[in-house]
Design an enzyme around this catalytic site. Structure first.
Site, PDB file in Angstrom:
ATOM      1  N   LYS A  45       0.752  -1.149   0.065  1.00 47.14           N
ATOM      2  CA  LYS A  45       0.125   0.021  -0.057  1.00 47.14           C
ATOM      3  C   LYS A  45       1.016   1.266  -0.077  1.00 47.14           C
ATOM      4  O   LYS A  45       2.256   1.121   0.426  1.00 47.14           O
ATOM      5  CB  LYS A  45      -0.799  -0.232   1.164  1.00 47.14           C
ATOM      6  CG  LYS A  45      -0.268  -0.026   2.517  1.00 47.14           C
ATOM      7  CD  LYS A  45      -0.908  -0.387   3.758  1.00 47.14           C
ATOM      8  CE  LYS A  45      -0.187  -0.190   5.122  1.00 47.14           C
ATOM      9  NZ  LYS A  45      -0.859  -0.587   6.168  1.00 47.14           N
TER      10      LYS A  45
ATOM     11  N   ARG B 155      -9.554   0.767  15.147  1.00 49.31           N
ATOM     12  CA  ARG B 155      -9.602   1.404  13.991  1.00 49.31           C
ATOM     13  C   ARG B 155     -10.596   0.688  13.144  1.00 49.31           C
ATOM     14  O   ARG B 155     -11.751   1.422  13.194  1.00 49.31           O
ATOM     15  CB  ARG B 155      -8.157   0.896  13.182  1.00 49.31           C
ATOM     16  CG  ARG B 155      -8.275   1.604  11.842  1.00 49.31           C
ATOM     17  CD  ARG B 155      -6.595   1.717  11.450  1.00 49.31           C
ATOM     18  NE  ARG B 155      -6.425   0.429  11.016  1.00 49.31           N
ATOM     19  CZ  ARG B 155      -5.145  -0.041  10.401  1.00 49.31           C
ATOM     20  NH1 ARG B 155      -4.151   0.860  10.399  1.00 49.31           N
ATOM     21  NH2 ARG B 155      -4.674  -1.329  10.129  1.00 49.31           N
TER      22      ARG B 155
ATOM     23  N   HIS C  27      -5.576  -6.735  13.722  1.00 50.37           N
ATOM     24  CA  HIS C  27      -4.022  -6.086  13.463  1.00 50.37           C
ATOM     25  C   HIS C  27      -3.534  -5.472  15.060  1.00 50.37           C
ATOM     26  O   HIS C  27      -4.241  -4.929  15.692  1.00 50.37           O
ATOM     27  CB  HIS C  27      -4.298  -5.161  12.662  1.00 50.37           C
ATOM     28  CG  HIS C  27      -2.961  -4.316  12.080  1.00 50.37           C
ATOM     29  ND1 HIS C  27      -2.056  -5.251  11.590  1.00 50.37           N
ATOM     30  CD2 HIS C  27      -2.602  -3.023  11.939  1.00 50.37           C
ATOM     31  CE1 HIS C  27      -0.921  -4.337  10.894  1.00 50.37           C
ATOM     32  NE2 HIS C  27      -1.327  -3.063  11.142  1.00 50.37           N
TER      33      HIS C  27
ATOM     34  N   ARG D  77       1.269 -10.749   7.342  1.00 54.65           N
ATOM     35  CA  ARG D  77       1.200  -9.716   6.429  1.00 54.65           C
ATOM     36  C   ARG D  77       2.391  -8.674   6.498  1.00 54.65           C
ATOM     37  O   ARG D  77       2.313  -7.754   7.615  1.00 54.65           O
ATOM     38  CB  ARG D  77      -0.236  -8.838   6.728  1.00 54.65           C
ATOM     39  CG  ARG D  77      -1.527  -9.590   6.826  1.00 54.65           C
ATOM     40  CD  ARG D  77      -2.700  -8.817   6.828  1.00 54.65           C
ATOM     41  NE  ARG D  77      -2.514  -7.840   8.369  1.00 54.65           N
ATOM     42  CZ  ARG D  77      -3.162  -8.470   9.333  1.00 54.65           C
ATOM     43  NH1 ARG D  77      -3.673  -9.664   9.310  1.00 54.65           N
ATOM     44  NH2 ARG D  77      -2.684  -7.810  10.333  1.00 54.65           N
TER      45      ARG D  77
ATOM     46  N   TYR E 160      13.623  31.057   6.241  1.00 52.70           N
ATOM     47  CA  TYR E 160      12.159  31.706   6.547  1.00 52.70           C
ATOM     48  C   TYR E 160      12.427  32.061   8.090  1.00 52.70           C
ATOM     49  O   TYR E 160      12.872  31.016   8.814  1.00 52.70           O
ATOM     50  CB  TYR E 160      11.073  31.068   6.281  1.00 52.70           C
ATOM     51  CG  TYR E 160      10.811  30.965   4.714  1.00 52.70           C
ATOM     52  CD1 TYR E 160      10.663  31.979   4.069  1.00 52.70           C
ATOM     53  CD2 TYR E 160      10.705  29.811   4.058  1.00 52.70           C
ATOM     54  CE1 TYR E 160      10.330  32.204   2.776  1.00 52.70           C
ATOM     55  CE2 TYR E 160      10.385  29.893   2.594  1.00 52.70           C
ATOM     56  CZ  TYR E 160      10.304  30.745   1.981  1.00 52.70           C
ATOM     57  OH  TYR E 160       9.919  30.937   0.678  1.00 52.70           O
TER      58      TYR E 160
ATOM     59  N   CYS F 287      12.517  24.686   3.286  1.00 51.67           N
ATOM     60  CA  CYS F 287      11.556  25.324   2.460  1.00 51.67           C
ATOM     61  C   CYS F 287      10.806  24.346   1.728  1.00 51.67           C
ATOM     62  O   CYS F 287      10.934  23.124   1.789  1.00 51.67           O
ATOM     63  CB  CYS F 287      12.464  26.268   1.425  1.00 51.67           C
ATOM     64  SG  CYS F 287      13.437  27.314   2.218  1.00 51.67           S
TER      65      CYS F 287
ATOM     66  N   ASP G   6      11.117  23.818  -1.533  1.00 49.68           N
ATOM     67  CA  ASP G   6      11.823  23.137  -2.538  1.00 49.68           C
ATOM     68  C   ASP G   6      13.338  22.969  -2.332  1.00 49.68           C
ATOM     69  O   ASP G   6      14.156  22.374  -3.039  1.00 49.68           O
ATOM     70  CB  ASP G   6      11.700  24.092  -3.943  1.00 49.68           C
ATOM     71  CG  ASP G   6      10.283  24.371  -4.244  1.00 49.68           C
ATOM     72  OD1 ASP G   6       9.607  23.412  -4.341  1.00 49.68           O
ATOM     73  OD2 ASP G   6       9.975  25.546  -4.319  1.00 49.68           O
TER      74      ASP G   6
HETATM   75  C1  LIG Z   1      -0.336  -1.740   6.819  1.00 48.11           C
HETATM   76  C2  LIG Z   1      -0.774  -3.161   7.448  1.00 48.11           C
HETATM   77  C3  LIG Z   1       0.009  -4.239   7.419  1.00 48.11           C
HETATM   78  C4  LIG Z   1       1.413  -3.960   7.318  1.00 48.11           C
HETATM   79  O1  LIG Z   1       2.209  -3.765   8.532  1.00 48.11           O
HETATM   80  P1  LIG Z   1       3.697  -3.440   8.578  1.00 48.11           P
HETATM   81  O2  LIG Z   1       3.903  -3.203  10.180  1.00 48.11           O
HETATM   82  O3  LIG Z   1       4.014  -2.437   7.735  1.00 48.11           O
HETATM   83  O4  LIG Z   1       4.226  -4.790   8.383  1.00 48.11           O
HETATM   84  C5  LIG Z   1      -0.698  -5.419   8.030  1.00 48.11           C
HETATM   85  N1  LIG Z   1      -1.827  -5.476   8.225  1.00 48.11           N
HETATM   86  C6  LIG Z   1      -2.827  -4.509   7.970  1.00 48.11           C
HETATM   87  C7  LIG Z   1      -4.189  -4.506   8.449  1.00 48.11           C
HETATM   88  C8  LIG Z   1      -2.226  -3.284   7.770  1.00 48.11           C
HETATM   89  O5  LIG Z   1      -3.055  -1.965   7.432  1.00 48.11           O
END
Ligand SMILES: *Cc1c(COP(=O)(O)O)cnc(C)c1O
Length: 368
Positions: A36, A135, A164, A220, A263, A309, A311
């Site tokens: 992602k 979440r 998660h 994952r 700045y 800045c 750029d």
């Molecule tokens: C982003 C995500 C992952 C991957 O997590 P990492 O810590 O980057 O390995 C796994 N599961 C879910 C639901 C996520 O949103």
């Protein structure tokens, strides 16, 4: 591109990291490569291909658009979309053989007439449980019971059930264990309801690397593919960073004591100093929180002085350097190395935020 600032992504590192993680997991565990956020800024298609070469079995992205992009580039592996899609887009997921995340019965109810009855393909879903991250996901037995009839619908195939972790980067494992316990309890709900689930999964990079025994049917892996992992908590593992970031000095000048940089006069020279300008700024995703971080110039560290800045940014040099001198923002030069983790610590964030924020204005070159 014509700019001096460019990123280099080492696909060999992604491939090898995937293979290393694979070997650490218990026999039979599947590896889902999470690409992602444009592969955490490394390029989703390129990262996905490298991960597949390293042994990834499946892929995951956050949004439908990201999944369609991978399909449009000819990637045929199973892909899970981690954020629920609109029920009205369900046929898009079915036609492109994408697996979707579902959390509540309400989502199924809204499919209604959006289902094309002529299409014989099934909708593949992974049910998401919220065991403590707060979440997305179902939390209660009532929510599960309401979901069950939909999961038994002949249009639906339950590919997975997952959660998660919220604290997998923390040394203290009490909350992680509590979440895992809750997940095991929810797994029993699945069994008791007679819903056939192909794979249970809970571990992202940190949990998988620290506790391979939590791998279940699949892990994952996102951050660790790119070499981001809590090194202090998994000392026996070596993953290689995939990202380097280079630029050049476009101007070098001498400052007298009391003269200002940036700045709001955000830096004032305390003596006679050499200052260099580097063409990268927050418009490239190099945030203002990088003020005070360091950049390598001929193997020596130079501090970013003054506000960053849009750029450009300025660094304090230890002597005069020629314009055009190459500088390293991420990666090694001479004996020294600047890691994304070091920058993240400085900026008060996680490594993947820094790589993911690098904007499209920074060209990615691929090396092997
Ligand atoms: C982003 C995500 C992952 C991957 O997590 P990492 O810590 O980057 O390995 C796994 N599961 C879910 C639901 C996520 O949103």
């Amino acid at each position: 591109m014509y700019r001096d600032t460019r990123a280099e992504v080492n696909l060999g590192a992604i491939r090898e990291n995937t293979a290393v993680i694979r070997r650490l997991m218990p026999e039979g565990t599947r590896l889902m490569a999470v690409v992602k956020g444009d592969g955490y800024g490394h390029g989703s298609v390129e990262s996905a291909r490298a991960a597949v070469q390293g042994g990834a079995d499946q892929l995951a992205v956050a949004y439908l658009e990201e999944a369609l992009q991978l399909r449009s580039k000819g990637i045929e592996l199973p892909i899970l979309i981690l954020t629920p899609i609109h029920p009205s887009e369900v046929m898009l997921a079915v036609r492109h053989q994408l697996m979707v995340t579902v959390t509540h019965a309400e989502w199924f109810r809204q499919i209604g007439s959006h289902r094309d009855q002529r299409c014989k393909e099934k909708l593949k879903v992974h049910v998401k449980a919220d065991t403590g991250l707060g979440r997305i996901g179902l939390r209660t037995r009532e929510e599960w019971d309401e979901l069950v009839p939909w999961l038994q619908w002949d249009f639906v195939e339950v590919e997975g059930f997952y959660t998660h972790f919220a604290t997998s980067a923390r040394e203290d494992t009490a909350f992680l264990k509590k979440q895992h316990g809750k997940f095991l309890e929810m797994k029993e709900w699945c069994r008791a309801s007679g819903v056939e689930v192909h794979q249970y999964h809970c571990a992202g990079s940190n949990a998988a690397l620290r506790f391979p025994e939590l791998a279940m049917d699949m892990v994952r892996i996102g951050a660790a593919l790119f070499g981001f992992y809590p090194e202090a908590l998994v000392p026996d593992i070596q993953l290689r960073p995939a990202l380097s970031l280079y630029s050049k000095l476009i101007q070098v000048k001498r400052l007298r004591q009391g003269e200002c940089i940036g700045y709001d006069n955000s830096y004032v020279a305390s003596g006679d100093e050499w200052i260099g300008t580097v063409p990268i700024g927050y418009g490239d995703g190099w945030s203002q929180s990088m003020q005070g971080s360091e950049i390598l110039v001929e193997g020596r560290r130079a501090e970013v002085v003054g506000k960053i800045c849009m750029d450009q940014l300025m660094i304090r040099l230890d002597r005069k350097y020629d314009t055009g001198t190459e500088v390293v923002l991420i990666g090694s030069q001479g004996e020294d190395r600047i890691t994304v983790r070091e920058l993240a610590l400085h900026a008060g964030t996680v490594p993947q935020e820094i790589s993911t924020l690098l904007s499209g204005r920074v060209e990615r070159n691929y090396a092997d």
